[in-house]
Enzyme design. Structure first.
Site, PDB file in Angstrom:
ATOM      1  N   TYR A 197      -3.711  45.802   4.695  1.00  0.00           N
ATOM      2  CA  TYR A 197      -4.177  44.956   3.596  1.00  0.00           C
ATOM      3  C   TYR A 197      -3.711  43.518   3.799  1.00  0.00           C
ATOM      4  O   TYR A 197      -4.495  42.568   3.694  1.00  0.00           O
ATOM      5  CB  TYR A 197      -3.651  45.499   2.269  1.00  0.00           C
ATOM      6  CG  TYR A 197      -4.012  44.648   1.066  1.00  0.00           C
ATOM      7  CD1 TYR A 197      -5.247  44.777   0.459  1.00  0.00           C
ATOM      8  CD2 TYR A 197      -3.104  43.738   0.535  1.00  0.00           C
ATOM      9  CE1 TYR A 197      -5.584  44.011  -0.641  1.00  0.00           C
ATOM     10  CE2 TYR A 197      -3.426  42.970  -0.563  1.00  0.00           C
ATOM     11  CZ  TYR A 197      -4.673  43.107  -1.150  1.00  0.00           C
ATOM     12  OH  TYR A 197      -5.004  42.332  -2.236  1.00  0.00           O
TER      13      TYR A 197
ATOM     14  N   LYS B 105      -6.036  40.123   4.494  1.00  0.00           N
ATOM     15  CA  LYS B 105      -6.054  38.964   3.607  1.00  0.00           C
ATOM     16  C   LYS B 105      -5.617  37.691   4.330  1.00  0.00           C
ATOM     17  O   LYS B 105      -6.097  36.597   4.011  1.00  0.00           O
ATOM     18  CB  LYS B 105      -5.169  39.231   2.390  1.00  0.00           C
ATOM     19  CG  LYS B 105      -5.695  40.348   1.494  1.00  0.00           C
ATOM     20  CD  LYS B 105      -7.109  40.090   1.010  1.00  0.00           C
ATOM     21  CE  LYS B 105      -7.582  41.138   0.020  1.00  0.00           C
ATOM     22  NZ  LYS B 105      -8.939  40.865  -0.506  1.00  0.00           N
TER      23      LYS B 105
END
Length: 251
Positions: free
Chosen positions: A140, A144
């Site tokens: 994750y 990002k």
């Protein structure tokens, strides 16, 4: 409402809940015609990481509404907090597909439609997890960080097209993605500790991210381009330290 998006046509992905849902409502209140997209239960059902579906989403919007001025690539998945050694390549591939390839596809297909209108604004949801460790799982966080760099690169590739590309980096926001964190804290009677690591000492609400998206989408942000705007209550403003209330002194 002031109608800050009056006459604008917008797409919001991840519109079924949380930040996306709040943004759809806010954009409409501000005068935009909005196509909310998600896997189900929205104006247009779309997998944000599937190229054919994203292409169809933009084509539908242009055909039915006459163009596209704003794209908010907000859809994302968390993948949990498993360590590098607890994830496999398939886990990473799916998280990157939705969180990073999704914004890439949104940019790829939104930009030509915006150029036909004389310009536009593309906003992508990144995260404070993309700035430094400690705010998300490995895949994750990497996805990002990729979004943050993607908007910078895209901004430089649209020279002369009047298309701005920016990202928002939320901190801890109460959404479906963070529901488990909030539920556990409430079950333990520790709700007051949510967000205690930031100077505002609270978690954020979806509308607070929607407000940032509204600014970036509007003409008020006409000179903001290639930036990652952090909305986290001050969490990333410093390294962790022992917080004390304002005005309190130590001996």
């Amino acid at each position: 409402m002031s109608g800050r998006l009056s006459g604008k046509i917008a797409i919001v992905t991840g519109a079924g809940s949380g930040i996306g849902k709040a943004t759809v409502e806010l954009f409409r209140q501000e005068g935009a015609r909005v196509v909310g997209a998600d896997l189900r239960g929205t104006d247009f059902e779309c997998d944000a990481g599937d190229e054919e579906q994203v292409e169809a989403l933009v084509a539908h919007t242009v055909r039915d509404f006459g163009g596209l001025d704003i794209m908010f690539a907000n859809a994302g998945i968390s993948g949990g907090f498993a360590s590098i050694f607890e994830q496999d390549a398939d886990d990473w591939a799916e998280i990157l597909r939705v969180n990073l390839i999704g914004p890439f596809l949104a940019i790829k297909y939104a930009a030509p439609a915006m150029k036909e209108r004389g310009g536009g604004s593309i906003v992508a949801t990144a995260s404070v997890a993309g700035l430094r460790s400690g705010a998300g799982g490995p895949a994750y966080s990497a996805s990002k960080a990729g979004v943050i760099n993607l908007v910078k690169i895209a901004a430089t590739q649209f020279v002369g097209a009047n298309i701005r590309v920016n990202a928002i980096c939320p901190g801890l926001i109460e959404t479906g993605m963070t529901e488990l964190i909030y539920e556990r804290a409430r079950a333990k009677g520790q709700e007051g500790q949510i967000g205690h690591l930031n100077p505002l000492r609270r978690g954020g609400a979806p509308i607070e991210i929607a407000n940032a998206a509204l600014f970036l989408a509007s003409d008020e942000a006409s000179y903001v381009n290639g930036q990652a705007i952090v909305v986290d209550g001050g969490l990333s403003a410093s390294h962790p330290f022992n917080h004390q209330s304002y005005g309190r002194t130590t001996t």
